[in-house]
Design an enzyme around this catalytic site. Structure first.
Site, PDB file in Angstrom:
ATOM      1  N   HIS A  55     120.559  -4.625  68.486  1.00  0.00           N
ATOM      2  CA  HIS A  55     121.808  -4.711  69.238  1.00  0.00           C
ATOM      3  C   HIS A  55     122.707  -5.827  68.723  1.00  0.00           C
ATOM      4  O   HIS A  55     123.923  -5.690  68.711  1.00  0.00           O
ATOM      5  CB  HIS A  55     121.502  -4.939  70.718  1.00  0.00           C
ATOM      6  CG  HIS A  55     122.720  -4.946  71.590  1.00  0.00           C
ATOM      7  ND1 HIS A  55     123.346  -3.791  72.002  1.00  0.00           N
ATOM      8  CD2 HIS A  55     123.447  -5.967  72.114  1.00  0.00           C
ATOM      9  CE1 HIS A  55     124.387  -4.099  72.746  1.00  0.00           C
ATOM     10  NE2 HIS A  55     124.481  -5.410  72.826  1.00  0.00           N
ATOM     11  N   TYR A  58     122.773  -5.562  63.985  1.00  0.00           N
ATOM     12  CA  TYR A  58     123.230  -4.347  63.298  1.00  0.00           C
ATOM     13  C   TYR A  58     122.449  -4.130  61.997  1.00  0.00           C
ATOM     14  O   TYR A  58     122.983  -3.651  61.008  1.00  0.00           O
ATOM     15  CB  TYR A  58     124.730  -4.426  63.003  1.00  0.00           C
ATOM     16  CG  TYR A  58     125.617  -4.369  64.230  1.00  0.00           C
ATOM     17  CD1 TYR A  58     126.661  -3.459  64.326  1.00  0.00           C
ATOM     18  CD2 TYR A  58     125.421  -5.225  65.305  1.00  0.00           C
ATOM     19  CE1 TYR A  58     127.470  -3.392  65.449  1.00  0.00           C
ATOM     20  CE2 TYR A  58     126.220  -5.165  66.435  1.00  0.00           C
ATOM     21  CZ  TYR A  58     127.242  -4.256  66.500  1.00  0.00           C
ATOM     22  OH  TYR A  58     128.034  -4.189  67.614  1.00  0.00           O
ATOM     23  N   HIS A 104     126.722  -0.273  77.262  1.00  0.00           N
ATOM     24  CA  HIS A 104     125.728  -0.871  78.158  1.00  0.00           C
ATOM     25  C   HIS A 104     124.840   0.252  78.679  1.00  0.00           C
ATOM     26  O   HIS A 104     124.681   0.440  79.885  1.00  0.00           O
ATOM     27  CB  HIS A 104     126.401  -1.632  79.300  1.00  0.00           C
ATOM     28  CG  HIS A 104     125.873  -3.018  79.479  1.00  0.00           C
ATOM     29  ND1 HIS A 104     125.500  -3.540  80.691  1.00  0.00           N
ATOM     30  CD2 HIS A 104     125.625  -4.006  78.576  1.00  0.00           C
ATOM     31  CE1 HIS A 104     125.072  -4.785  80.542  1.00  0.00           C
ATOM     32  NE2 HIS A 104     125.142  -5.083  79.263  1.00  0.00           N
ATOM     33  N   GLN A 250     121.099  -7.810  83.808  1.00  0.00           N
ATOM     34  CA  GLN A 250     121.980  -8.885  84.247  1.00  0.00           C
ATOM     35  C   GLN A 250     122.617  -8.553  85.599  1.00  0.00           C
ATOM     36  O   GLN A 250     122.846  -7.396  85.913  1.00  0.00           O
ATOM     37  CB  GLN A 250     123.088  -9.123  83.213  1.00  0.00           C
ATOM     38  CG  GLN A 250     122.582  -9.348  81.803  1.00  0.00           C
ATOM     39  CD  GLN A 250     122.546  -8.079  80.989  1.00  0.00           C
ATOM     40  OE1 GLN A 250     122.157  -7.019  81.480  1.00  0.00           O
ATOM     41  NE2 GLN A 250     122.921  -8.185  79.722  1.00  0.00           N
ATOM     42  N   ASP A 510     135.543   1.637  67.957  1.00  0.00           N
ATOM     43  CA  ASP A 510     134.578   2.727  68.125  1.00  0.00           C
ATOM     44  C   ASP A 510     133.279   2.227  68.727  1.00  0.00           C
ATOM     45  O   ASP A 510     132.910   1.067  68.587  1.00  0.00           O
ATOM     46  CB  ASP A 510     134.296   3.425  66.785  1.00  0.00           C
ATOM     47  CG  ASP A 510     133.751   2.476  65.732  1.00  0.00           C
ATOM     48  OD1 ASP A 510     132.713   1.827  65.966  1.00  0.00           O
ATOM     49  OD2 ASP A 510     134.364   2.358  64.656  1.00  0.00           O
ATOM     50  N   ASN A 548     131.199  -1.233  68.294  1.00  0.00           N
ATOM     51  CA  ASN A 548     129.829  -1.445  68.727  1.00  0.00           C
ATOM     52  C   ASN A 548     128.959  -0.314  68.192  1.00  0.00           C
ATOM     53  O   ASN A 548     129.416   0.823  68.086  1.00  0.00           O
ATOM     54  CB  ASN A 548     129.800  -1.475  70.266  1.00  0.00           C
ATOM     55  CG  ASN A 548     128.411  -1.643  70.847  1.00  0.00           C
ATOM     56  OD1 ASN A 548     127.967  -0.824  71.631  1.00  0.00           O
ATOM     57  ND2 ASN A 548     127.723  -2.691  70.471  1.00  0.00           N
ATOM     58  N   SER A 550     125.313   1.482  69.101  1.00  0.00           N
ATOM     59  CA  SER A 550     124.226   1.589  70.074  1.00  0.00           C
ATOM     60  C   SER A 550     123.218   2.598  69.545  1.00  0.00           C
ATOM     61  O   SER A 550     123.491   3.802  69.506  1.00  0.00           O
ATOM     62  CB  SER A 550     124.762   2.034  71.443  1.00  0.00           C
ATOM     63  OG  SER A 550     123.698   2.195  72.356  1.00  0.00           O
TER      64      SER A 550
END
Length: 749
Positions: A55, A58, A104, A250, A510, A548, A550
């Site tokens: 995360h 990369y 997330h 969190q 993106d 990001n 994922s």
């Protein structure tokens, strides 16, 4: 228990360490030992483990992401590009806009409310850290099957978290997506985008320079929530019974974040910081190492001075905690007192926890004992780089050969009518007002357009009416069929959505959501999507400013569809000239822009009517896409079009239905020569839009399209209280509205 200091680590080289439990591979652990010339301390191991996680580092995607820089189109608008908290573009009149989308996903599956809420909070702080005032948020969402029991658990919690956090911050939610597909059943996608505005001179970067400058941690106290958090959780697949690792998700406090925003903006206004970084994934490990790495010296931190919510936290836990609503600033000594005064005024806790040093090391102390002594770049920017093997999957050819052309098509007007109603009532095409009504779309008073419009639009200058438009799009079904073209189609749709409202597309962010990078088939999908997106951005002239990745979005062996979500930001000189999507006046002429072909691979029709996915996605001509955007923008600017709506999921009939329901006006349509009614209504050919043209502007509009070579076909007129296709069927708006509006509330009842 002996404190694991650097001295102790040097003297106990063979001590067992939980590197595997922290997500490190053996060769990564050995590399850390080589870098340090000894075994790492527990605190150092904690830092490397979170910062070298997928995360944060990369490590599997870097080799493909570099194309976004190598193929970046020349852009006068780009002010800050990839590598900072968010990209920044020039929108004119001295204004700069920063925007970014992040994921997330895994936290939102485990704890939907807090996972989604803290996703919003984190992206808002990224924008704030650039020096901007956050002005709007958006939320591209994907869930499992709409009728699956777990969707009833996840979706309402996610929506409540986004709305609860964003509404409390006073940020309008102006757009996004809600998509259902069984592939997201155990792995929903919760992507969050934020837009911020500033003047050029207000841009701030994440770097720690100037020996003697103080390191100030401010915001919420550090707690045990989110230890390892998204940095570890998002770097693992879920097993069949749940996530393999369950660090605490969190917990967000939007009221604390609101104070933090206003406090930080006042600090910026008085020019009190030399560098700044928000605390998100990897917490203090990230903030300290990235600030030091990007600066010109080293850093010394006294970790025991960090304000805590839980006094029992160990140094490792403090470094790994992803507690929310925290920022880290680099401040010149002469400005520290004023900085602390402003924090006190806003009731924000602020503590000097260290200083920038002359050296090139990040040193962290615990009650006077050194527990970290590392080269910061090795933590923040020189992590592992994997050239993962990738291979076109063995099933790809068979999937593409299984085209939609073999599917039974409606035999006449009555069957067409039934399938139109089924389409507009299907979960993906139905009204999402159940979701969007929970968001405040108009707080702050500068929202010009919001969902369900093609793009959200915000006014950023009240005197000149300068504004920006933002859209997000992605189609995992297209990308499953062909990830290269699927990624390009996501960009093209977002680009088209921005242009449809009258704004000129400028730049891209993106969020690349994929399965496990350890699967060569997934890695091939990722490589192809990056290649496609980079190629298309170059041709459209829209640089990627950041974003990001994922990965590990899968449950057991089952990966999600490859889902590149693309956000496009555009600028409009005068928001009063924007183009809405609703048909508002009877007598307006409906024109179809672009060419329609028999393209139904991956279409909404094939999914809704036949439960089918196969074939090839629509072809894409990027030159035609640019031309369409020019027509839409010029038509908006020059008063030639009263409404516009892009054609994408569901084809023309879905777009016409939405425009009719939006304005409460019907439409009478005529099938153009050479097209079957079925293809006319359901094809998903790209680079198309419908526009409503005032009769007084028809000649001028046709002249413009003809001069530029854009096919423009008059297909009907705004009239009556039904959608009628001449010679085929008529559906009253009341019946369409009932079908369109009832689906989502019924599923979630």
């Amino acid at each position: 228990m002996t404190l694991d200091t650097t001295k102790h680590a040097a003297g106990t080289p063979d001590a067992d360490q939980p590197w595997a439990e922290l997500g490190l591979k053996q060769d990564e652990y050995e590399r850390i030992r080589d870098i340090l010339g000894r075994r790492p301390t527990g605190a150092e191991l904690a830092m490397y483990s979170v910062m070298w996680s997928e995360h944060c580092s990369y490590k599997s995607s870097k080799v493909h992401l570099k194309q976004f820089g190598e193929k970046a189109p020349a852009s006068d608008a780009m002010l800050v590009g990839i590598g900072e908290n968010a990209g920044v573009v020039d929108v004119g009149q001295g204004y700069a806009v920063t925007f970014k989308v992040e994921s997330h996903n895994h936290p939102s599956y485990i704890e939907p409310y807090q996972g989604a809420a803290t996703g919003v909070g984190g992206i808002v702080r990224d924008i704030l850290a650039m020096g901007a005032r956050p002005v709007a948020v958006m939320d591209p969402l994907r869930f499992g099957a709409a009728d699956h029991p777990d969707t009833k658990r996840v979706l309402p919690g996610v929506v409540a978290g986004i709305g609860g956090y964003g509404n409390c911050l006073g940020l309008p939610n102006i757009g996004g997506e809600v998509v259902f597909d069984p592939c997201y059943q155990g792995n929903p996608l919760v992507n969050a985008l934020c837009v911020g505005v500033m003047k050029h001179e207000d841009i701030h970067l994440a770097k720690a320079s100037g020996a003697g400058n103080k390191v100030i941690l401010y915001g919420a106290r550090t707690g045990g929530d989110g230890i390892g958090g998204v940095s570890v959780l998002a770097s693992e697949t879920f097993d069949s019974t749940g996530p393999a690792k369950r660090p605490a998700v969190q917990v967000g406090d939007p009221f604390q974040e609101k104070l933090l925003i206003e406090c930080t903006l006042e600090i910026f206004n008085e020019d009190l910081v030399a560098g700044i970084q928000d605390l998100g994934g990897a917490g203090l490990s990230c903030a300290t190492s990235e600030l030091a790495s990007a600066g010109s010296g080293g850093m010394r931190v006294e970790l025991d001075t960090v304000p805590l919510r839980d006094s029992s936290l160990s140094p490792e836990e403090i470094l790994m905690s992803e507690s929310q609503e925290r920022m880290c600033a680099i401040v010149e000594p002469g400005k520290v007192d004023r900085f602390l005064e402003i924090c006190e005024k806003w009731d924000v806790i602020a503590t000097v926890i260290g200083e920038v040093t002359e050296g090139d090391r990040l040193e962290i102390f615990w009650h006077g004992e050194q527990i970290v002594d590392v080269p910061p770049r090795t933590v923040a920017h020189e992590g592992p780089v994997y050239h993962r093997p990738y291979e076109r999957p063995s099933w790809q050819d068979a999937l593409q050969a299984d085209g939609a052309d073999k599917l039974a098509r409606p035999g006449g007007g009555e069957e067409l009518r039934e399938q139109v109603l089924a389409l507009v009532a299907s979960p993906n095409q139905a009204s999402k007002s159940w979701v969007t009504d929970q968001y405040d779309r108009f707080v702050q008073g500068n929202t010009v357009l919001a969902q369900p419009e093609d793009s959200g639009m915000i006014r950023i200058d009240e005197e000149s009416n300068l504004g920006v438009a933002v859209a997000t799009d992605g189609n995992g079904r297209y990308a499953k069929l062909d990830p290269y073209t699927g990624a390009q189609l996501a960009l093209a749709e977002s680009y088209r959505n921005v242009a449809a409202t009258g704004a000129k597309p400028l730049a891209v962010t993106d969020c690349l959501n994929f399965g496990s990078p350890e699967d060569p088939a997934v890695m091939w999908q990722f490589a192809e999507a990056c290649r496609g997106l980079a190629d298309a951005c170059l041709e459209l002239g829209t640089p990627v400013t950041g974003g990001n990745v994922s990965l590990y979005n899968q449950t057991g062996e089952t990966a999600i569809h490859p889902t590149p979500v693309v956000g496009v930001l555009g600028v409009i000189d005068d928001v009063t000239r924007r183009t809405p999507m609703a048909f508002a006046e009877e007598g307006q002429l409906i024109y179809l822009l672009g060419d329609t072909a028999d393209e139904l691979g991956g279409s909404a029709w094939s999914q809704v009517v036949h439960g089918h996915l196969g074939g090839l996605p629509p072809k894409l001509d990027l030159e035609r896409e640019k031309l369409l955007a020019e027509i839409l923008i010029a038509g908006s600017r020059d008063g030639m079009i009263d409404a516009a709506h892009d054609l994408s999921d569901g084809g023309l009939v879905q777009a016409v239905t939405e425009s009719c329901l939006g304005g409460g006006k019907g439409a009478r349509l005529v099938v153009p020569d050479g097209l079957s009614p079925f293809v006319f209504l359901f094809s998903e050919s790209a680079s198309r839009a419908i526009v409503a043209v005032p009769r007084s502007e028809e000649v001028r509009f046709n002249d413009m399209c003809g001069a530029r070579g854009m096919p423009a076909t008059r297909i009907g007129v705004v009239d009556g209280d039904a959608v009628e296709v001449q010679g085929e069927f008529s559906i009253p708006l009341a019946e369409l509205r009932a079908a369109h509006d009832a689906t989502i509330p019924a599923l979630l009842a």
